[in-house]
Every structure is written in C-alpha cells, then in structure tokens.
Design a protein around this motif. Structure first.
Motif, short mmCIF file in Angstrom:
data_model
loop_
_atom_site.label_atom_id
_atom_site.label_comp_id
_atom_site.label_asym_id
_atom_site.label_seq_id
_atom_site.Cartn_x
_atom_site.Cartn_y
_atom_site.Cartn_z
N GLU A 50 0.86 -1.18 0.00
CA GLU A 50 0.00 0.00 0.00
C GLU A 50 0.90 1.23 0.00
O GLU A 50 1.79 1.36 0.84
CB GLU A 50 -0.88 0.02 1.26
N LYS A 51 0.65 2.13 -0.93
CA LYS A 51 1.48 3.33 -1.03
C LYS A 51 1.36 4.22 0.20
O LYS A 51 2.36 4.75 0.69
CB LYS A 51 1.09 4.14 -2.27
N GLU A 52 0.14 4.39 0.71
CA GLU A 52 -0.08 5.30 1.82
C GLU A 52 0.63 4.85 3.09
O GLU A 52 1.31 5.63 3.74
CB GLU A 52 -1.59 5.45 2.12
N GLY A 54 2.73 2.04 3.28
CA GLY A 54 3.99 1.34 3.05
C GLY A 54 3.96 -0.12 3.46
O GLY A 54 4.98 -0.80 3.40
N LEU A 55 2.79 -0.61 3.89
CA LEU A 55 2.67 -2.00 4.35
C LEU A 55 2.55 -2.96 3.18
O LEU A 55 1.80 -2.72 2.23
CB LEU A 55 1.45 -2.14 5.26
N ASP A 56 3.28 -4.07 3.27
CA ASP A 56 3.21 -5.12 2.26
C ASP A 56 1.88 -5.85 2.37
O ASP A 56 1.38 -6.08 3.48
CB ASP A 56 4.35 -6.12 2.45
N VAL A 57 1.31 -6.24 1.21
CA VAL A 57 0.02 -6.94 1.22
C VAL A 57 0.07 -8.26 0.46
O VAL A 57 -0.78 -9.13 0.68
CB VAL A 57 -1.12 -6.05 0.66
N ALA A 58 1.04 -8.45 -0.44
CA ALA A 58 1.10 -9.67 -1.24
C ALA A 58 2.50 -9.86 -1.80
O ALA A 58 3.31 -8.93 -1.81
CB ALA A 58 0.08 -9.61 -2.39
N TYR A 59 2.78 -11.08 -2.28
CA TYR A 59 4.08 -11.39 -2.86
C TYR A 59 3.91 -12.38 -4.01
O TYR A 59 2.91 -13.09 -4.09
CB TYR A 59 5.02 -11.98 -1.80
#
Length: 192
Positions: A50-52, A54-59
């Motif tokens: 997520e840009k806002e 900075g949290l990773d959500v998928a790989y």
C-alpha cells in the motif's frame, strides 16, 4: 492505492516463512536455492504494498530466465489479513504488466491434499479469469499431480507439446540435478 517493487534477500527471508505456511513442503524449493536464483537473476521476488502506509500486502516469486522466453509464476500469495479484498487480482494485473514483453506466463496448480476441497477448482477459475488455459501434460511436483496453465502473450499458440521442455528449463536454473528429479516429473501427453 497499491504499487509493486522488487524484493531482495532480506524480504525473501521474511516471505519464505509465509511460503512455508501457504505451500506444501514438497512443492517448496529450498531457501538457499531461491537465494541463489535471486542472486543470479533467475528469479524475482515481487512485493505489492500500500502506497499510503507502506505496508506489504502480497508477494509473488517468479522464475524469469529460460531459453523459451516464458515466465514461471512459482509462488504467489496474499498476506492472510488482506485476503478477500481483491489484492490477488491486483497482483495478477501487476504481473501481467511487468511481463507483457515475454512469450507468456506459466502457473502450476498442485493437487496436494488441502482443507479446502475446492482449492484447485478455485485456482483454475482464478487463473482462467486472466486468460490462462489448461495445458495437456502429465506433471507431478513433489510427487503429487499438478495442472499447468499458461497465458500466451506473444506466441498465441498452444504450448502443450513443448511444456515438458519449457518447465524443466526453469528448474535446472535453480536446482541441482538431484533436486530437479525430486521436485519435477513431467511428460507430454500422447494424442491418439
């Protein structure tokens, strides 16, 4: 708003633990093999965030080098607390854009026993939504039956007659000959 970046060795360490949860141990390549593949450019670890926040959500871990011009989508996952929000769809869109100049994309759907009896059916439907088609081949990954789906991008033709050559080419760049024999067994289907 989501974006994607390439991950390195530190992120692989973090995501390998998730891969151990998301995938059966028999279909999971060794940690050192994947580090070597990242180091020599054979594989890419793609991370959606997520840009806002900075949290990773998928790989996704892809194997990008082979003599045929295809990309193997080896591992793909959405972090558990982000599932059911359309993140997997966004990840596939990022992957399709990133590799649009390749001959095509290949995905493996292993048929390991799972709590969700419809897992294989759901995965086939998910990939079909993005233009992947089932290939005719006799494939086993880690000793279990696997379906191979491909999305032709440039070639536009059925690669079933060649998949028994294309798929091992990915693995030989990551695994030793013994590791390859343990991981992959694929044969063409003979048509009558």
């Amino acid at each position: 708003m989501l974006d994607m970046r390439k991950g390195g060795h530190a992120e692989l360490e973090k995501y390998y633990s998730l891969m151990e949860i998301d995938f059966d141990s028999r279909e999971l390549m060794g940690r050192l093999s994947l580090h070597r593949a990242l180091m020599n450019g054979t594989a890419e670890l793609l991370i959606v965030y997520e840009k806002e926040s900075g949290l990773d959500v998928a790989y996704a871990l892809t194997i990008v080098k082979n003599i045929y011009g295809y990309v193997l989508l080896k591992y793909m996952g959405v972090l558990p607390w982000y599932r059911g929000r359309g993140i997997g769809v966004e990840l596939m869109r990022f992957i399709n854009r990133r590799y649009a100049d390749r001959q095509g994309l290949i995905a493996e759907i292993t048929e390991f026993p799972d709590e969700d009896g419809d897992r294989v059916k759901k995965l086939r439907k998910f990939f079909a939504r993005f233009g992947y088609v089932q290939l005719d081949c006799d494939c086993r990954i880690g000793g279990e039956k696997a379906g191979i789906m491909a999305k032709p991008l440039k070639c536009g033709e059925d690669i079933s007659p060649l998949i028994h050559r294309i798929l091992p080419d990915f693995y030989t760049r990551c695994l030793s000959p013994a590791g390859l024999r343990k991981m992959l067994d694929i044969r063409p289907v003979k048509k009558d």
